[in-house]
Design an enzyme around this catalytic site. Structure first.
Site, PDB file in Angstrom:
ATOM      1  N   GLY A   1       0.976   8.517  -3.607  1.00  8.67           N
ATOM      2  CA  GLY A   1       0.037   9.077  -2.630  1.00  8.67           C
ATOM      3  C   GLY A   1       0.742   9.504  -1.367  1.00  8.67           C
ATOM      4  N   ALA A   2       1.957  10.017  -1.513  1.00 10.87           N
ATOM      5  CA  ALA A   2       2.863  10.172  -0.369  1.00 10.87           C
ATOM      6  C   ALA A   2       2.497  11.295   0.582  1.00 10.87           C
ATOM      7  CB  ALA A   2       4.298  10.369  -0.863  1.00 10.87           C
TER       8      ALA A   2
ATOM      9  N   GLY B   1      17.756  17.449   0.472  1.00 11.76           N
ATOM     10  CA  GLY B   1      17.322  16.841  -0.776  1.00 11.76           C
ATOM     11  C   GLY B   1      18.209  15.723  -1.267  1.00 11.76           C
TER      12      GLY B   1
ATOM     13  N   SER C   1      -7.477  -2.296   1.595  1.00 15.68           N
ATOM     14  CA  SER C   1      -8.397  -1.778   2.609  1.00 15.68           C
ATOM     15  C   SER C   1      -9.272  -2.915   3.107  1.00 15.68           C
ATOM     16  CB  SER C   1      -9.283  -0.684   2.010  1.00 15.68           C
ATOM     17  OG  SER C   1     -10.329  -0.325   2.897  1.00 15.68           O
TER      18      SER C   1
ATOM     19  N   TYR D   1     -14.705   2.178  -4.522  1.00 17.29           N
ATOM     20  CA  TYR D   1     -13.490   2.026  -3.726  1.00 17.29           C
ATOM     21  C   TYR D   1     -13.293   0.569  -3.304  1.00 17.29           C
ATOM     22  CZ  TYR D   1     -10.209   2.894   0.156  1.00 17.29           C
ATOM     23  OH  TYR D   1      -9.129   2.877   1.002  1.00 17.29           O
TER      24      TYR D   1
ATOM     25  N   ALA E   1     -14.597  -2.161  -4.603  1.00 19.60           N
ATOM     26  CA  ALA E   1     -14.361  -3.018  -5.768  1.00 19.60           C
ATOM     27  C   ALA E   1     -12.917  -2.912  -6.236  1.00 19.60           C
ATOM     28  CB  ALA E   1     -15.315  -2.634  -6.898  1.00 19.60           C
TER      29      ALA E   1
ATOM     30  N   ILE F   1      -8.134   3.681  10.785  1.00 15.79           N
ATOM     31  CA  ILE F   1      -6.879   4.297  11.182  1.00 15.79           C
ATOM     32  C   ILE F   1      -7.132   5.785  11.397  1.00 15.79           C
ATOM     33  CG2 ILE F   1      -4.462   4.637  10.560  1.00 15.79           C
ATOM     34  CD1 ILE F   1      -5.362   1.677  10.904  1.00 15.79           C
TER      35      ILE F   1
ATOM     36  N   THR G   1      -1.763 -11.056   2.332  1.00 11.80           N
ATOM     37  CA  THR G   1      -2.405  -9.823   2.780  1.00 11.80           C
ATOM     38  C   THR G   1      -2.367  -9.782   4.296  1.00 11.80           C
ATOM     39  OG1 THR G   1      -3.917  -9.789   0.897  1.00 11.80           O
ATOM     40  CG2 THR G   1      -4.524  -8.464   2.817  1.00 11.80           C
TER      41      THR G   1
END
Length: 246
Positions: free
Chosen positions: A13-14, A54, A140, A153, A155, A185, A235
């Protein structure tokens, strides 16, 4: 300051707001970066801004919900850099629909991206990890307290937290596994929410502001660093006090 020179990060997910800050932070600390995203053109363009040569940054397409994409993307790590030191899973799908309006396909897609994708990537990364490697899964606040119209989301993120704890037990002592749970955020993902409920949410936040993507990235870097060498299965909440939990 941490020194990640010679280390390699794999980041899913960059091309997202938090993820870009994670990539920038790790790159600035000296790490090689393998960046993946469903948006291939976007992540490749971002990679060029980090490292036009690169030499230290490689970008490729990865659909988090496709296990074969995980196989292909992680094979690039072995081919290019040999071993993997840091894995950060940040791919996600955040949409709004109440449970009564969800069909099975909608639910399945949310779980596939937000939960299955974490499993696919973590599972396939295990043979590549160097001694002392670290995983950080982006969860999250919704995974702890739920979220109106985001049940798929929340769950999935709750399951990511439990999965991370189990994985920490299984992979210790060679690999540490932790999770980070961001709150509100300043990213495109939450700006619609802020437009609708921003004043009330900031009133409930002791710090009285949104967090920044850099504040998340720094916590992720800490958890991957030797400074967190005895931290696993935890966490870390980064939410300005909006949700306080031990």
């Amino acid at each position: 300051m941490f020194d990640f020179a010679g280390k390699t990060l794999f980041l899913t997910g960059a091309n997202g707001g938090i993820s870009r800050a994670v990539a920038q932070t790790f790159f600035d600390l000296g790490a090689n970066c393998v960046l993946t995203d469903l948006d291939a053109a976007g992540v490749e363009a971002f990679a060029r801004t980090l490292d036009p040569s690169g030499a230290r940054v490689l970008a490729t397409r990865q659909d988090a919900a496709d296990p074969q994409d995980a196989d292909r993307a992680l094979a690039l790590v072995k081919e290019r850099f040999g071993v993997l030191d840091f894995l950060v899973t940040s791919a996600g799908l955040y949409r709004a629909r109440q449970v009564a309006e969800m069909d099975d396909a909608y639910w399945r897609q949310g779980i596939a991206v937000n939960l299955d994708g974490v499993f696919y990537t973590c599972r396939r990364a295990i043979p590549l990890f160097a001694e002392g490697a670290a995983i950080v899964n982006l969860a999250s606040m919704a995974g702890h307290r739920g979220s109106f119209a985001h049940a798929d989301y929340s769950a999935a993120k709750g399951a990511v937290l439990s999965f991370s704890r189990s994985l920490a037990i299984e992979l210790a002592p060679r690999v540490r596994v932790n999770a980070v749970s961001p709150g509100l955020i300043d990213t495109p993902m939450v700006r619609g929410l802020m437009d609708a409920k921003g004043a009330a949410l900031l009133e409930q936040t002791p710090m009285k502001r949104l967090g920044t993507v850099e504040e998340i990235a720094r916590v992720v870097a800490f958890l991957c660093s030797d400074w967190a060498s005895f931290v696993t299965g935890e966490t870390v909440h980064v939410n300005g006090g909006l949700y306080i939990a031990s």
